[in-house]
Design a protein around this motif. Structure first.
Motif, PDB file in Angstrom:
ATOM      1  N   ARG A   1      30.525  48.706  50.238  1.00  0.00           N
ATOM      2  CA  ARG A   1      32.228  48.520  50.395  1.00  0.00           C
ATOM      3  C   ARG A   1      32.839  47.099  50.453  1.00  0.00           C
ATOM      4  O   ARG A   1      33.638  46.824  49.915  1.00  0.00           O
TER       5      ARG A   1
ATOM      6  N   GLU B   1      33.337  45.988  46.754  1.00  0.00           N
ATOM      7  CA  GLU B   1      33.793  46.640  45.833  1.00  0.00           C
ATOM      8  C   GLU B   1      34.999  45.882  45.482  1.00  0.00           C
ATOM      9  O   GLU B   1      35.699  45.059  46.127  1.00  0.00           O
ATOM     10  N   GLY B   2      35.113  45.841  44.126  1.00  0.00           N
ATOM     11  CA  GLY B   2      36.277  44.812  43.440  1.00  0.00           C
ATOM     12  C   GLY B   2      36.047  43.512  43.263  1.00  0.00           C
ATOM     13  O   GLY B   2      36.718  42.841  42.951  1.00  0.00           O
ATOM     14  N   ARG B   3      34.840  42.865  43.908  1.00  0.00           N
ATOM     15  CA  ARG B   3      34.325  41.651  43.807  1.00  0.00           C
ATOM     16  C   ARG B   3      33.367  41.046  42.565  1.00  0.00           C
ATOM     17  O   ARG B   3      33.298  40.165  42.610  1.00  0.00           O
TER      18      ARG B   3
ATOM     19  N   THR C   1      29.240  35.691  44.289  1.00  0.00           N
ATOM     20  CA  THR C   1      29.606  36.299  42.991  1.00  0.00           C
ATOM     21  C   THR C   1      29.847  35.488  41.796  1.00  0.00           C
ATOM     22  O   THR C   1      29.839  36.067  40.616  1.00  0.00           O
TER      23      THR C   1
END
Length: 283
Positions: free
Chosen positions: A153, A156-158, A134
């Protein structure tokens, strides 16, 4: 670039004069179209192995003509499709036309404006697991992740806010047919893929690849016990399955050959248009 051969009646975009002069002619694609671009050594190596980041540059020798063709093919595309392995193996890279050929950036921008494209092609990373670096600058710039429900999933959030994620189909294993259908639904109908070899294997196994641009670099890579893949990995063709191509263009710059092939197996199948629907150059 010296034009050696070109099949008559090829689609054409009407390249800006500077690009047409450098390329040695015009260039265009059917719509929709999925085309690949690779550089290979004379002995068929397209990647040197995971311990050699950015091995494509080593194989090409950073030949300016090869980098120009890379930029030109990106400039024609709505989206550039790569696998997560290619993202990991190419740290610091951006899959934009001007990143590989900055001197032609104004002409690439002119072409994209003429074609009604966004300022830069959208980078699309295929990852079933969601395991991507990322922090990679291409991700930070706003890549699209094509993944499974489990992969989404995991991501998510990364990801940075500039990124988007879409789940391609309901299966736990990605089908490239679903990925291409999702890209088309997002308006990306002219798609360039730069691999890697496993992604190309998946695309060919589903008869999705329309054309292949292959630069043959005048270098020998060799092999020992290190995995050094050829163009296709993870899918066996001969002797039980045949995927013939037709040579539709050949160019030369010094000792480098720039070849363009049309895959016969994709004619009339999948997501392509019939020949009667193509915009063609005058003969």
């Amino acid at each position: 670039m010296e034009l050696l051969y070109e099949e008559a009646g090829q689609p054409c975009f009407g390249l800006p004069s500077a690009l047409a002069t450098a390329y040695g002619g015009d260039l265009g694609f059917t719509t929709p179209c999925l085309y690949a671009n690779f550089v290979t050594s004379i002995d068929g190596v397209v990647a040197l192995g995971p311990e050699y980041p950015s091995s494509g540059s080593a194989i090409s020798g950073r030949e300016p003509a090869d980098r120009f063709v890379m930029g030109l093919l990106r400039a024609c595309a709505d989206a550039v499709l790569i696998g997560a392995g290619t993202l990991r193996a190419t740290p610091g890279h951006l899959w934009t036309p001007d990143h590989v050929c900055p001197q032609a950036a104004p002409d690439f921008a002119e072409l994209r404006k003429k074609l009604g494209r966004a300022a830069q092609p959208q980078l699309v990373v295929v990852t079933a697991s969601g395991d991507v670096p990322t922090e990679h600058p291409a991700v930070q710039s706003g890549a699209t992740m094509a993944t499974t429900a489990n992969g989404a999933r995991h991501l998510e959030g990364r990801l940075p806010a500039a990124c988007t994620v879409f789940v391609a189909g309901e299966r736990p294993v990605l089908r490239m047919t679903d990925v291409l259908a999702a890209l088309h639904a997002h308006g990306h109908t002219t798609v360039l893929t730069e691999g890697g070899p496993h992604l190309i294997g998946s695309l060919i196994s589903e008869s999705l690849l329309d054309e292949l641009f292959l630069t043959t670099s005048p270098v020998l890579a060799g092999r020992t016990d290190t995995a050094r893949p050829g163009l296709i990995e993870g899918f066996e063709l001969l002797p039980n399955r045949q995927a013939w191509t037709d040579l539709i263009s050949a160019r030369r710059r010094g000792s480098y050959l720039f070849l363009r092939y049309r895959l016969r197996s994709s004619c009339g199948l999948g997501l392509g248009l019939s020949a009667a629907c193509r915009k063609r150059c005058p003969t």
